[in-house]
Design a protein around this motif. Structure first.
Motif, short mmCIF file in Angstrom:
data_model
loop_
_atom_site.label_atom_id
_atom_site.label_comp_id
_atom_site.label_asym_id
_atom_site.label_seq_id
_atom_site.Cartn_x
_atom_site.Cartn_y
_atom_site.Cartn_z
N MET A 92 1.91 2.56 -3.88
CA MET A 92 0.31 2.41 -3.49
C MET A 92 0.07 0.54 -4.26
SD MET A 92 -2.36 3.93 -6.49
CE MET A 92 -2.18 3.39 -8.04
N ARG A 118 -1.05 -0.62 -6.84
CA ARG A 118 -0.86 -1.18 -8.96
C ARG A 118 0.31 -0.65 -8.91
NH1 ARG A 118 -5.90 -2.87 -9.44
NH2 ARG A 118 -7.09 -1.69 -8.18
N HIS A 174 -5.96 2.52 3.05
CA HIS A 174 -7.00 3.68 3.34
C HIS A 174 -6.06 4.84 2.23
CE1 HIS A 174 -8.90 2.99 6.83
NE2 HIS A 174 -7.68 2.42 7.45
N LEU A 175 -6.89 5.31 1.22
CA LEU A 175 -6.06 6.11 0.26
C LEU A 175 -6.69 7.53 0.24
CD1 LEU A 175 -7.65 3.90 -2.79
CD2 LEU A 175 -4.74 3.85 -1.83
N ASP A 223 -6.80 8.16 -9.90
CA ASP A 223 -7.06 8.80 -10.53
C ASP A 223 -8.63 8.82 -8.73
OD1 ASP A 223 -7.62 6.30 -12.14
OD2 ASP A 223 -9.70 6.65 -11.47
N GLY A 224 -9.47 8.02 -8.49
CA GLY A 224 -10.02 7.61 -7.40
C GLY A 224 -9.74 8.94 -6.16
N ASN A 236 -5.13 5.90 -14.14
CA ASN A 236 -6.26 4.76 -15.28
C ASN A 236 -8.00 4.59 -15.25
OD1 ASN A 236 -7.43 3.45 -12.20
ND2 ASN A 236 -5.99 1.72 -12.18
N TYR A 245 -10.66 4.37 -14.09
CA TYR A 245 -11.67 3.29 -13.08
C TYR A 245 -11.74 3.78 -11.62
CZ TYR A 245 -14.32 2.13 -16.91
OH TYR A 245 -15.13 2.14 -17.26
N ALA A 246 -11.62 4.33 -11.18
CA ALA A 246 -11.86 3.65 -9.50
C ALA A 246 -13.01 3.10 -8.85
CB ALA A 246 -12.07 5.32 -8.27
N HIS A 278 -10.35 -4.38 -10.23
CA HIS A 278 -9.82 -3.89 -8.84
C HIS A 278 -9.06 -4.58 -8.11
CE1 HIS A 278 -9.82 -1.22 -5.63
NE2 HIS A 278 -9.92 -2.14 -4.49
C1 LIG Z 1 -10.46 5.98 2.23
C2 LIG Z 1 -10.98 4.73 1.41
N1 LIG Z 1 -11.88 4.83 1.61
C3 LIG Z 1 -12.38 3.14 0.31
C4 LIG Z 1 -11.84 2.66 0.11
C5 LIG Z 1 -11.70 1.56 -0.65
N2 LIG Z 1 -10.98 1.60 -1.91
C6 LIG Z 1 -9.32 1.28 -2.07
S1 LIG Z 1 -9.10 1.21 -3.76
C7 LIG Z 1 -10.58 1.93 -3.86
C8 LIG Z 1 -10.54 2.65 -5.50
C9 LIG Z 1 -9.00 3.22 -5.66
O1 LIG Z 1 -9.41 4.34 -6.98
P1 LIG Z 1 -8.07 4.81 -7.58
O2 LIG Z 1 -7.65 5.24 -6.79
O3 LIG Z 1 -8.31 4.93 -9.19
O4 LIG Z 1 -6.89 3.17 -7.90
P2 LIG Z 1 -7.54 1.79 -8.67
O5 LIG Z 1 -7.77 1.21 -7.95
O6 LIG Z 1 -8.28 2.44 -9.67
O7 LIG Z 1 -5.91 1.64 -9.76
C10 LIG Z 1 -11.99 1.86 -3.04
C11 LIG Z 1 -12.62 3.21 -2.83
C12 LIG Z 1 -10.21 3.12 0.75
N3 LIG Z 1 -9.24 2.36 0.33
N4 LIG Z 1 -9.66 3.98 1.31
#
Ligand SMILES: Cc1ncc(C[n+]2csc(CCOP(=O)(O)OP(=O)(O)O)c2C)c(N)n1
Length: 328
Positions: free
Chosen positions: A64, A66, A116-117, A146-147, A175, A177-178, A244
């Motif tokens: 991903m 990071r 997209h996550l 985590d998010g 980590n 925080y999302a 972020h």
């Molecule tokens: C489906 C979707 N919703 C929202 C986003 C916007 N977005 C990008 S990274 C992120 C936070 C992700 O958090 P986490 O998975 O915990 O990873 P971190 O960035 O904290 O390492 C968001 C909301 C996205 N990329 N994809």
């Protein structure tokens, strides 16, 4: 599983390299050289490097935003990564994107990341399913935050992987925080590895700032997957040490929490562990630090001079039959 001296050497080099590269890229971003956003992996080095070193060369990885250390370990050269960040044609996305997005190359087993996550998870599971159907002794490894681990698609993928006992390893980078959302505001489960019970697969918690813990857990999971033992979810506890992305000053994070995790820096920790094992050569360390700076200078100079993509190649890679122009 004790890492071989060669694995330790590569781990040390790539963790230090990822850290130094990150520092330089933040400066380059501030100088307007980096065309897209910039996602720091400061504090995540032991996870991206430790987990990816557990794979063999025929395995695939879907990292991903990071995990720059994992891209390097897999063989994506610093020149190509720098060219990607600078939006140049020599980057893996051919200049169509300018950060971790699109930073993939299937010829070296890296699935490109999209914004997209957690979209990489079902792609990695699909690949793992193909390995299983073709009876190939290969393993897929994918990373999720985590998010994103709380998105519906993550649950569906983990469930599918469990049902079909796919050869896949899920690395959850917790980590805390999302973006600006702390873990407790998005889930009632503080240990994300506990969710593995719901999918009928092993779930492990490791200290994500300890290379040895990550490498050992990942190696065992890869071995189990290769032997037909199905998926594993490994939760790596860590802390996101920057915002972020670079524009985010993370004012929402208590400074005490950052201080607490600074004291657990994965690279300082690794070097202390190596010293305690009598395996750290201080002279070689100095030499390595110098070599890393030289290699980073080279990568950034290469990216700076590399051409932007030719507009005539705009449609390449949109459909499979028109792929070309250096698009991976
Ligand atoms: C489906 C979707 N919703 C929202 C986003 C916007 N977005 C990008 S990274 C992120 C936070 C992700 O958090 P986490 O998975 O915990 O990873 P971190 O960035 O904290 O390492 C968001 C909301 C996205 N990329 N994809």
């Amino acid at each position: 599983m004790d890492p071989t001296p060669e694995v330790l050497r590569r781990a040390h080099y790539w963790m230090r390299f990822a850290r130094a590269f990150d520092d330089r890229c933040i400066t380059m971003y501030k100088q307007g050289k980096i065309a897209g956003g910039y996602f720091s992996q400061l504090g995540h080095e032991a996870i991206s490097v430790g987990a990816s070193l557990a794979l063999g060369s025929a395995d695939i990885i879907a990292p991903m935003h990071r995990d720059v250390g994992a891209y390097f370990v897999r063989g994506l050269t610093p020149r190509r990564v720098a060219a990607q960040y600078y939006g140049r044609a020599a980057g893996p996305s051919g200049g169509r994107d300018a950060n971790m997005h699109g930073l993939g190359d299937l010829s070296i087993g890296i699935v490109g990341f999209v914004s997209h996550l957690p979209q990489s998870l079902p792609v990695a599971a699909g690949i793992a399913h193909a390995f299983k159907l073709k009876r190939e002794p290969r393993v897929a490894m994918t990373f999720v935050g985590d998010g994103s681990a709380s998105e519906g698609l993550a649950h569906e993928t983990l469930n599918w992987a469990g049902v079909f006992q796919l050869p896949i390893v899920f690395i959850v980078e917790n980590n805390q925080y999302a973006y600006s959302t702390p873990l407790a505001r998005q889930t009632r489960v503080p240990d994300l590895a506990r969710r593995a019970d719901g999918y009928g697969i092993p779930g492990l918690i490791v200290d994500g700032n300890d290379f040895f813990a990550v490498f050992t857990a990942a190696s065992e999971a890869v071995e189990r997957a290769r032997a037909g033992g199905g998926p594993t979810l490994i939760e790596c506890k860590t802390m996101r040490m920057r915002g972020h992305a670079i524009h985010d000053n993370m004012a929402y994070v208590p400074p005490e929490l950052i201080a607490e995790w600074q004291a657990r820096d994965p690279i300082i920790r690794f070097e202390e562990q190596m010293r305690a094992r009598g395996q750290l050569d201080e002279g070689a360390l100095e030499e390595m630090i110098g070599q890393i700076e030289t290699d980073i200078d080279d990568a950034l100079a290469f990216a700076d001079q590399a051409p932007y993509p030719d507009p005539a190649t705009l449609r390449f890679g949109v459909y499979a039959d028109s792929a070309g122009g250096g698009v991976a």
